[in-house]
Design a protein around this motif. Structure first.
Motif, short mmCIF file in Angstrom:
data_model
loop_
_atom_site.label_atom_id
_atom_site.label_comp_id
_atom_site.label_asym_id
_atom_site.label_seq_id
_atom_site.Cartn_x
_atom_site.Cartn_y
_atom_site.Cartn_z
N HIS A 147 -3.46 49.32 32.59
CA HIS A 147 -2.83 49.04 33.88
C HIS A 147 -1.46 49.71 33.97
N LYS A 148 -1.24 50.44 35.04
CA LYS A 148 0.02 51.13 35.26
C LYS A 148 0.89 50.30 36.20
N PRO A 149 2.20 50.58 36.25
CA PRO A 149 3.10 49.75 37.07
C PRO A 149 2.82 49.92 38.57
N THR A 150 2.91 48.82 39.28
CA THR A 150 2.76 48.83 40.73
C THR A 150 4.05 48.29 41.36
N ASP A 151 4.22 48.53 42.62
CA ASP A 151 5.38 48.02 43.36
C ASP A 151 4.89 46.87 44.23
N PRO A 152 5.39 45.65 44.01
CA PRO A 152 4.93 44.48 44.78
C PRO A 152 5.11 44.66 46.29
N LYS A 153 6.03 45.51 46.70
CA LYS A 153 6.25 45.73 48.13
C LYS A 153 5.08 46.48 48.77
N TRP A 183 -6.94 54.14 59.71
CA TRP A 183 -7.31 53.57 58.43
C TRP A 183 -6.75 52.18 58.23
N VAL A 184 -7.42 51.49 57.33
CA VAL A 184 -6.92 50.24 56.75
C VAL A 184 -6.96 50.46 55.25
N SER A 185 -5.81 50.26 54.62
CA SER A 185 -5.67 50.46 53.19
C SER A 185 -5.27 49.15 52.55
N CYS A 186 -6.03 48.69 51.57
CA CYS A 186 -5.69 47.47 50.84
C CYS A 186 -5.38 47.84 49.39
N ARG A 187 -4.15 47.53 48.99
CA ARG A 187 -3.70 47.77 47.62
C ARG A 187 -3.54 46.41 46.94
N PHE A 188 -4.18 46.25 45.81
CA PHE A 188 -4.20 44.97 45.11
C PHE A 188 -3.24 44.99 43.92
N GLU A 189 -2.82 43.80 43.51
CA GLU A 189 -1.85 43.65 42.40
C GLU A 189 -2.33 44.29 41.12
N TRP A 236 -4.13 52.74 42.22
CA TRP A 236 -2.81 53.18 42.67
C TRP A 236 -1.77 52.66 41.70
N TRP A 237 -0.64 53.37 41.65
CA TRP A 237 0.49 52.95 40.82
C TRP A 237 1.73 53.70 41.29
#
Length: 140
Positions: free
Chosen positions: A27-33, A54-60, A86-87
């Motif tokens: 797991h790579k770092p993600t931005d909570p924002k 588009w609709v883009s969903c980025r998960f924790e 994503w990261w």
């Protein structure tokens, strides 16, 4: 013979369990924002005559799902769904597409509940010509 099949099945389960754990460890770092679902659109930036919504969903956990509605200059509508990861790293946003294994890289700026993206690398090529804004879809 039954014990051989049982042992083989147990070995397979242990192997699958380990591979899932190994994936989680990568797991790579993600931005909570950036976590959540977002909407956006653009006209003619990546291809003349195309409009994209588009609709883009980025998960924790660093996974993502992206749903596109693409309308060509003749009014033909096409729906595309992309899954990936994503990261963020060194101030950039990275988006890996499962379908082709390529990673797009963008600079990003979060302000007023929106995210402004500007391309750094698209489809493996240096490219700073593409920009767009994602607008947060509020949970109700």
């Amino acid at each position: 013979m039954k014990s051989y099949i049982f042992t083989l099945g147990l070995l397979l389960l242990v192997t699958l369990g380990y591979s899932q754990t190994a994936t989680k460890m990568e797991h790579k770092p993600t931005d909570p924002k950036l976590v959540g679902c977002w909407r956006g659109s653009e006209v003619g930036q990546q291809a003349k005559g195309l409009t994209k919504y588009w609709v883009s969903c980025r998960f924790e956990d660093g996974t993502s799902t992206l749903l596109f509605i693409v309308i060509d200059k003749n009014g033909k509508v096409k729906q595309i769904t992309e899954n990936g990861k994503w990261w963020v790293e060194n101030g950039n946003y990275y988006e890996l597409h499962n379908y082709d294994g390529l990673t797009d890289v963008y600079t990003y700026d979060v302000s007023d509940g929106n995210v402004k993206f500007k391309s750094v690398e698209l489809m493996g090529l240096k490219d700073s010509s593409y920009s767009f804004v994602d607008y947060k879809i509020e949970d109700k």
